[in-house]
Design an enzyme around this catalytic site. Structure first.
Site, PDB file in Angstrom:
ATOM      1  N   HIS A 199      46.632  38.579  47.874  1.00  0.00           N
ATOM      2  CA  HIS A 199      46.301  38.272  46.467  1.00  0.00           C
ATOM      3  C   HIS A 199      45.598  37.086  46.101  1.00  0.00           C
ATOM      4  CE1 HIS A 199      50.037  40.968  45.796  1.00  0.00           C
ATOM      5  NE2 HIS A 199      49.000  41.885  45.285  1.00  0.00           N
ATOM      6  N   LYS A 223      56.365  51.717  37.739  1.00  0.00           N
ATOM      7  CA  LYS A 223      57.111  50.889  38.860  1.00  0.00           C
ATOM      8  C   LYS A 223      58.379  50.140  38.551  1.00  0.00           C
ATOM      9  CE  LYS A 223      53.197  49.423  41.643  1.00  0.00           C
ATOM     10  NZ  LYS A 223      52.206  48.375  42.437  1.00  0.00           N
ATOM     11  N   ARG A 239      41.427  47.261  49.547  1.00  0.00           N
ATOM     12  CA  ARG A 239      41.921  46.950  51.112  1.00  0.00           C
ATOM     13  C   ARG A 239      41.406  47.902  52.008  1.00  0.00           C
ATOM     14  NH1 ARG A 239      47.913  46.998  49.235  1.00  0.00           N
ATOM     15  NH2 ARG A 239      46.942  48.627  48.053  1.00  0.00           N
ATOM     16  N   SER A 277      52.778  44.459  48.309  1.00  0.00           N
ATOM     17  CA  SER A 277      54.344  43.818  47.767  1.00  0.00           C
ATOM     18  C   SER A 277      55.071  44.835  48.251  1.00  0.00           C
ATOM     19  CB  SER A 277      54.007  43.730  46.347  1.00  0.00           C
ATOM     20  OG  SER A 277      53.043  42.659  45.804  1.00  0.00           O
TER      21      SER A 277
HETATM   22  N1  COA Z   1      47.145  41.767  49.065  1.00  0.00           N
HETATM   23  C1  COA Z   1      48.296  42.123  48.845  1.00  0.00           C
HETATM   24  N2  COA Z   1      48.695  43.379  48.266  1.00  0.00           N
HETATM   25  C2  COA Z   1      47.747  43.860  47.385  1.00  0.00           C
HETATM   26  C3  COA Z   1      46.258  43.496  47.629  1.00  0.00           C
HETATM   27  C4  COA Z   1      46.097  42.290  48.377  1.00  0.00           C
HETATM   28  N3  COA Z   1      44.837  41.907  48.507  1.00  0.00           N
HETATM   29  N4  COA Z   1      45.542  44.369  46.856  1.00  0.00           N
HETATM   30  C5  COA Z   1      46.355  45.294  46.251  1.00  0.00           C
HETATM   31  N5  COA Z   1      47.561  44.733  46.816  1.00  0.00           N
HETATM   32  C6  COA Z   1      49.034  45.892  46.241  1.00  0.00           C
HETATM   33  C7  COA Z   1      49.992  45.224  45.494  1.00  0.00           C
HETATM   34  O1  COA Z   1      50.574  44.417  46.231  1.00  0.00           O
HETATM   35  C8  COA Z   1      50.332  46.649  45.036  1.00  0.00           C
HETATM   36  O2  COA Z   1      51.436  46.762  46.170  1.00  0.00           O
HETATM   37  P1  COA Z   1      52.918  47.578  45.729  1.00  0.00           P
HETATM   38  O3  COA Z   1      52.246  49.012  45.028  1.00  0.00           O
HETATM   39  O4  COA Z   1      53.410  47.766  47.041  1.00  0.00           O
HETATM   40  O5  COA Z   1      53.783  46.658  44.465  1.00  0.00           O
HETATM   41  C9  COA Z   1      49.442  47.497  44.917  1.00  0.00           C
HETATM   42  O6  COA Z   1      48.553  46.970  45.921  1.00  0.00           O
HETATM   43  C10 COA Z   1      48.670  47.944  43.628  1.00  0.00           C
HETATM   44  O7  COA Z   1      49.269  46.733  42.817  1.00  0.00           O
HETATM   45  P2  COA Z   1      48.341  45.979  41.671  1.00  0.00           P
HETATM   46  O8  COA Z   1      47.077  45.760  41.870  1.00  0.00           O
HETATM   47  O9  COA Z   1      49.495  45.080  41.355  1.00  0.00           O
HETATM   48  O10 COA Z   1      48.389  47.332  40.594  1.00  0.00           O
HETATM   49  P3  COA Z   1      49.668  48.050  39.833  1.00  0.00           P
HETATM   50  O11 COA Z   1      49.600  49.267  40.187  1.00  0.00           O
HETATM   51  O12 COA Z   1      51.085  47.553  40.242  1.00  0.00           O
HETATM   52  O13 COA Z   1      49.338  47.548  38.308  1.00  0.00           O
HETATM   53  C11 COA Z   1      47.917  47.210  36.375  1.00  0.00           C
HETATM   54  C12 COA Z   1      48.104  47.722  37.692  1.00  0.00           C
HETATM   55  C13 COA Z   1      49.041  46.631  35.982  1.00  0.00           C
HETATM   56  C14 COA Z   1      46.710  46.351  36.561  1.00  0.00           C
HETATM   57  C15 COA Z   1      47.760  48.413  35.611  1.00  0.00           C
HETATM   58  O14 COA Z   1      48.677  49.398  35.607  1.00  0.00           O
HETATM   59  C16 COA Z   1      47.486  48.082  34.080  1.00  0.00           C
HETATM   60  O15 COA Z   1      46.346  47.606  33.714  1.00  0.00           O
HETATM   61  N6  COA Z   1      48.576  47.980  33.317  1.00  0.00           N
HETATM   62  C17 COA Z   1      48.394  47.805  31.778  1.00  0.00           C
HETATM   63  C18 COA Z   1      48.439  49.080  31.039  1.00  0.00           C
HETATM   64  C19 COA Z   1      46.982  49.340  31.083  1.00  0.00           C
HETATM   65  O16 COA Z   1      45.873  48.855  30.412  1.00  0.00           O
HETATM   66  N7  COA Z   1      46.679  50.670  31.611  1.00  0.00           N
HETATM   67  C20 COA Z   1      45.217  51.325  31.411  1.00  0.00           C
HETATM   68  C21 COA Z   1      44.733  51.026  32.844  1.00  0.00           C
HETATM   69  S1  COA Z   1      44.549  52.351  33.869  1.00  0.00           S
END
Ligand code: COA
Length: 162
Positions: A16, A40, A89, A127
């Site tokens: 990240h 989650k 990724r 993560s």
């Molecule tokens: N390095 C390490 N890990 C990475 C990475 C990187 N470069 N890129 C992605 N990841 C991993 C994250 O660690 C995470 O891993 P995990 O699932 O094991 O925890 C995974 O990829 C995706 O996670 P993240 O990018 O944090 O997305 P998310 O699905 O947890 O959350 C939000 C996405 C919060 C941005 C999204 O749900 C959101 O916008 N929520 C608000 C409500 C909303 O507006 N919804 C409408 C949009 S669809």
């Protein structure tokens, strides 16, 4: 121009940080939004996740950390942000990312999602991989900052002593 980088960061990992730092070279400010994905179950609270992210960027004035609940686009509209940064990724990320980018675009026409490809060495990292390795006694110390590793060890000890 400012850009927002949303995510769960449970916890933040070097993959990240790589995306955030590279994005910061192209924008005046990167707002890292520590958020809640309702699908989650989190190990760290929202406030703990925010603090762990903030502690990565004390030296970089272009990076700001916020938390909020609700729709990303509502927050963006309120603050006049138009750019969303997301990391990619591998090909497997694409389906989920495309769905999110299109949903956000549909809800807020003026927004654009910019994708930055992860550095090769971080493509396996997530993560949940970090949490799983630490919970089972392994270490990924080259892949998370030192303060995050310390927080993980403390969290695991606290969870086990309950
Ligand atoms: N390095 C390490 N890990 C990475 C990475 C990187 N470069 N890129 C992605 N990841 C991993 C994250 O660690 C995470 O891993 P995990 O699932 O094991 O925890 C995974 O990829 C995706 O996670 P993240 O990018 O944090 O997305 P998310 O699905 O947890 O959350 C939000 C996405 C919060 C941005 C999204 O749900 C959101 O916008 N929520 C608000 C409500 C909303 O507006 N919804 C409408 C949009 S669809």
């Amino acid at each position: 121009m400012k850009a927002i980088y949303p995510g769960s960061f449970d916890p933040i990992a070097n993959g990240h940080i790589d995306i955030i730092e590279r994005a910061s070279e192209f924008f005046d400010e990167i707002v890292v939004a520590v958020m809640i994905n309702p699908k989650k179950k989190y190990l760290f609270s929202l406030e703990e996740r925010r603090k762990l992210v903030e502690d990565c960027f004390h030296d970089n004035k272009k990076i700001k950390v916020v938390t909020f609940e609700g729709l990303l686009v509502d927050y963006m509209r309120e603050h006049h942000y138009r750019v969303i940064i997301r990391g990619l990724r591998t090909l497997t990320d694409y389906g989920y990312e495309a769905q999110m980018a299109l949903t956000n675009k549909n809800l807020y026409k003026e927004s654009e999602t910019f994708f930055i490809h992860s550095e090769e060495k971080y493509t396996f990292l997530s993560s949940s991989i970090v949490r799983e390795v630490y919970f089972n006694g392994g270490s990924l110390s080259g892949y998370i900052p030192h303060h995050v590793e310390k927080a993980l060890v403390e969290k695991i000890q606290a969870t086990r002593s309950k």
